[in-house]
Design a protein around this motif. Structure first.
Motif, PDB file in Angstrom:
ATOM      1  N   GLU A   1     -39.128 -42.354   5.695  1.00 17.81           N
ATOM      2  CA  GLU A   1     -38.784 -43.473   4.827  1.00 17.81           C
ATOM      3  C   GLU A   1     -38.373 -42.961   3.456  1.00 17.81           C
ATOM      4  OE1 GLU A   1     -42.054 -46.141   4.634  1.00 17.81           O
ATOM      5  OE2 GLU A   1     -41.957 -46.624   6.764  1.00 17.81           O
ATOM      6  N   PHE A   2     -37.476 -43.695   2.821  1.00 15.77           N
ATOM      7  CA  PHE A   2     -36.962 -43.307   1.516  1.00 15.77           C
ATOM      8  C   PHE A   2     -38.092 -43.193   0.500  1.00 15.77           C
ATOM      9  CE2 PHE A   2     -33.672 -44.455  -1.959  1.00 15.77           C
ATOM     10  CZ  PHE A   2     -33.434 -43.119  -2.220  1.00 15.77           C
ATOM     11  N   GLY A   3     -38.993 -44.171   0.477  1.00 19.09           N
ATOM     12  CA  GLY A   3     -40.118 -44.140  -0.460  1.00 19.09           C
ATOM     13  C   GLY A   3     -41.003 -42.929  -0.231  1.00 19.09           C
ATOM     14  N   GLU A   4     -41.223 -42.590   1.020  1.00 17.10           N
ATOM     15  CA  GLU A   4     -42.024 -41.411   1.372  1.00 17.10           C
ATOM     16  C   GLU A   4     -41.333 -40.144   0.860  1.00 17.10           C
ATOM     17  OE1 GLU A   4     -43.348 -39.080   5.470  1.00 17.10           O
ATOM     18  OE2 GLU A   4     -42.530 -41.108   5.604  1.00 17.10           O
ATOM     19  N   TRP A   5     -40.016 -40.074   1.045  1.00 16.59           N
ATOM     20  CA  TRP A   5     -39.260 -38.917   0.575  1.00 16.59           C
ATOM     21  C   TRP A   5     -39.332 -38.799  -0.947  1.00 16.59           C
ATOM     22  CZ3 TRP A   5     -34.598 -38.693  -2.323  1.00 16.59           C
ATOM     23  CH2 TRP A   5     -34.086 -37.397  -2.470  1.00 16.59           C
TER      24      TRP A   5
ATOM     25  N   GLN B   1     -32.830 -49.811  -2.461  1.00 21.74           N
ATOM     26  CA  GLN B   1     -32.742 -48.816  -1.398  1.00 21.74           C
ATOM     27  C   GLN B   1     -34.132 -48.446  -0.876  1.00 21.74           C
ATOM     28  OE1 GLN B   1     -30.243 -45.470  -2.320  1.00 21.74           O
ATOM     29  NE2 GLN B   1     -28.441 -46.753  -2.639  1.00 21.74           N
ATOM     30  N   VAL B   2     -35.099 -48.322  -1.776  1.00 22.27           N
ATOM     31  CA  VAL B   2     -36.466 -47.993  -1.356  1.00 22.27           C
ATOM     32  C   VAL B   2     -37.049 -49.136  -0.536  1.00 22.27           C
ATOM     33  CG1 VAL B   2     -38.821 -47.585  -2.165  1.00 22.27           C
ATOM     34  CG2 VAL B   2     -36.910 -46.419  -3.271  1.00 22.27           C
ATOM     35  N   ARG B   3     -36.924 -50.367  -1.052  1.00 22.91           N
ATOM     36  CA  ARG B   3     -37.508 -51.534  -0.379  1.00 22.91           C
ATOM     37  C   ARG B   3     -36.914 -51.727   1.014  1.00 22.91           C
ATOM     38  NH1 ARG B   3     -35.653 -55.660  -3.266  1.00 22.91           N
ATOM     39  NH2 ARG B   3     -36.934 -55.070  -5.030  1.00 22.91           N
ATOM     40  N   ASN B   4     -35.603 -51.517   1.154  1.00 23.15           N
ATOM     41  CA  ASN B   4     -34.933 -51.753   2.433  1.00 23.15           C
ATOM     42  C   ASN B   4     -34.805 -50.497   3.289  1.00 23.15           C
ATOM     43  OD1 ASN B   4     -34.283 -54.637   2.202  1.00 23.15           O
ATOM     44  ND2 ASN B   4     -33.165 -53.937   0.404  1.00 23.15           N
ATOM     45  N   ASP B   5     -35.336 -49.395   2.791  1.00 21.13           N
ATOM     46  CA  ASP B   5     -35.292 -48.119   3.499  1.00 21.13           C
ATOM     47  C   ASP B   5     -33.869 -47.774   3.936  1.00 21.13           C
ATOM     48  OD1 ASP B   5     -36.580 -45.798   4.331  1.00 21.13           O
ATOM     49  OD2 ASP B   5     -36.783 -46.540   6.381  1.00 21.13           O
ATOM     50  N   ILE B   6     -32.948 -47.983   3.008  1.00 23.06           N
ATOM     51  CA  ILE B   6     -31.537 -47.654   3.216  1.00 23.06           C
ATOM     52  C   ILE B   6     -31.183 -46.560   2.224  1.00 23.06           C
ATOM     53  CG2 ILE B   6     -29.163 -48.488   3.126  1.00 23.06           C
ATOM     54  CD1 ILE B   6     -30.286 -51.300   3.611  1.00 23.06           C
ATOM     55  N   MET B   7     -30.929 -45.385   2.743  1.00 23.48           N
ATOM     56  CA  MET B   7     -30.674 -44.252   1.868  1.00 23.48           C
ATOM     57  C   MET B   7     -29.172 -44.010   1.703  1.00 23.48           C
ATOM     58  SD  MET B   7     -33.473 -41.745   3.456  1.00 23.48           S
ATOM     59  CE  MET B   7     -34.126 -40.855   2.098  1.00 23.48           C
TER      60      MET B   7
ATOM     61  N   VAL C   1     -29.123 -29.577   0.389  1.00 23.58           N
ATOM     62  CA  VAL C   1     -28.847 -29.310   1.810  1.00 23.58           C
ATOM     63  C   VAL C   1     -30.145 -29.362   2.600  1.00 23.58           C
ATOM     64  CG1 VAL C   1     -27.985 -27.619   3.476  1.00 23.58           C
ATOM     65  CG2 VAL C   1     -26.772 -27.960   1.316  1.00 23.58           C
ATOM     66  N   ARG C   2     -31.201 -28.743   2.071  1.00 27.49           N
ATOM     67  CA  ARG C   2     -32.507 -28.765   2.741  1.00 27.49           C
ATOM     68  C   ARG C   2     -32.995 -30.209   2.904  1.00 27.49           C
ATOM     69  NH1 ARG C   2     -34.563 -26.168   6.233  1.00 27.49           N
ATOM     70  NH2 ARG C   2     -34.965 -28.185   7.071  1.00 27.49           N
ATOM     71  N   GLU C   3     -32.819 -31.022   1.870  1.00 29.50           N
ATOM     72  CA  GLU C   3     -33.268 -32.421   1.941  1.00 29.50           C
ATOM     73  C   GLU C   3     -32.454 -33.213   2.950  1.00 29.50           C
ATOM     74  OE1 GLU C   3     -36.170 -33.302   0.406  1.00 29.50           O
ATOM     75  OE2 GLU C   3     -36.069 -31.146   0.045  1.00 29.50           O
ATOM     76  N   LEU C   4     -31.141 -32.977   2.994  1.00 27.87           N
ATOM     77  CA  LEU C   4     -30.296 -33.673   3.968  1.00 27.87           C
ATOM     78  C   LEU C   4     -30.664 -33.274   5.392  1.00 27.87           C
ATOM     79  CD1 LEU C   4     -26.858 -33.544   2.123  1.00 27.87           C
ATOM     80  CD2 LEU C   4     -28.333 -35.542   2.447  1.00 27.87           C
ATOM     81  N   ILE C   5     -31.068 -32.022   5.579  1.00 25.99           N
ATOM     82  CA  ILE C   5     -31.539 -31.573   6.892  1.00 25.99           C
ATOM     83  C   ILE C   5     -32.859 -32.259   7.225  1.00 25.99           C
ATOM     84  CG2 ILE C   5     -32.484 -29.598   8.172  1.00 25.99           C
ATOM     85  CD1 ILE C   5     -30.391 -27.866   6.585  1.00 25.99           C
ATOM     86  N   ASP C   6     -33.804 -32.235   6.283  1.00 25.67           N
ATOM     87  CA  ASP C   6     -35.119 -32.840   6.518  1.00 25.67           C
ATOM     88  C   ASP C   6     -35.029 -34.330   6.792  1.00 25.67           C
ATOM     89  OD1 ASP C   6     -36.265 -30.373   6.175  1.00 25.67           O
ATOM     90  OD2 ASP C   6     -37.071 -30.791   4.174  1.00 25.67           O
ATOM     91  N   LEU C   7     -34.059 -34.981   6.164  1.00 24.16           N
ATOM     92  CA  LEU C   7     -33.903 -36.424   6.351  1.00 24.16           C
ATOM     93  C   LEU C   7     -33.062 -36.778   7.571  1.00 24.16           C
ATOM     94  CD1 LEU C   7     -33.443 -37.385   2.617  1.00 24.16           C
ATOM     95  CD2 LEU C   7     -35.364 -38.015   4.084  1.00 24.16           C
TER      96      LEU C   7
END
Length: 108
Positions: free
Chosen positions: A10-14, A40-46, A63-69
C-alpha cells in the motif's frame, strides 16, 4: 502521460517505510499539493512519477523502490550504469576502490 497502478504494498505503508514525515511535509518537499498526495494515499493509487519524486527527495534509489513496489522487473537492478555510478561516487570512495584494485592486482 501519467501512469497509476495499484500493487501489493500500500502507498501509505511505503511512505511510512520511506519517512516518518507527515503527508503535508512530504508533499511540500516534492512539490505536490498535500491534497493530491492525501488522495493517492487514501485511495491507494500510486502515481509513478510521484514515487520517483519522493524517493529522490529522501535520497532513496527510485529504481529499487519501483522494483519493490512491483512497477518494474528486478532484472533492472542488475543493469549497471558505470558512468552514472562513477559520477555519484565520492573522491574517497573512488580512492578506496583504486587502492583495493591495486592491492588485488599486486597479489596476482
Amino acid at each position: 502521460m501519467v501512469s497509476y497502478y495499484t500493487q501489493s504494498m500500500e502507498f501509505g505503508e511505503w511512505l511510512r517505510k520511506v519517512t516518518d514525515d507527515t503527508i503535508p511535509v512530504i508533499a511540500r518537499k516534492v512539490g505536490l499539493s498535500p491534497r493530491t498526495l492525501q488522495h493517492q494515499v487514501r485511495n491507494d493509487i500510486m502515481n509513478i512519477e510521484n514515487v520517483v519524486k519522493i524517493a529522490e527527495a529522501y535520497s532513496i534509489n527510485p529504481v529499487r523502490e519501483l522494483i519493490d513496489l512491483g512497477y518494474i522487473s528486478s532484472a533492472w537492478e542488475k543493469v549497471t550504469d558505470v558512468v552514472g555510478a562513477l559520477r555519484l561516487a565520492t573522491d574517497s570512495q573512488l580512492t578506496c576502490l583504486l587502492y583495493t584494485s591495486d592491492a588485488a592486482d599486486d597479489m596476482q
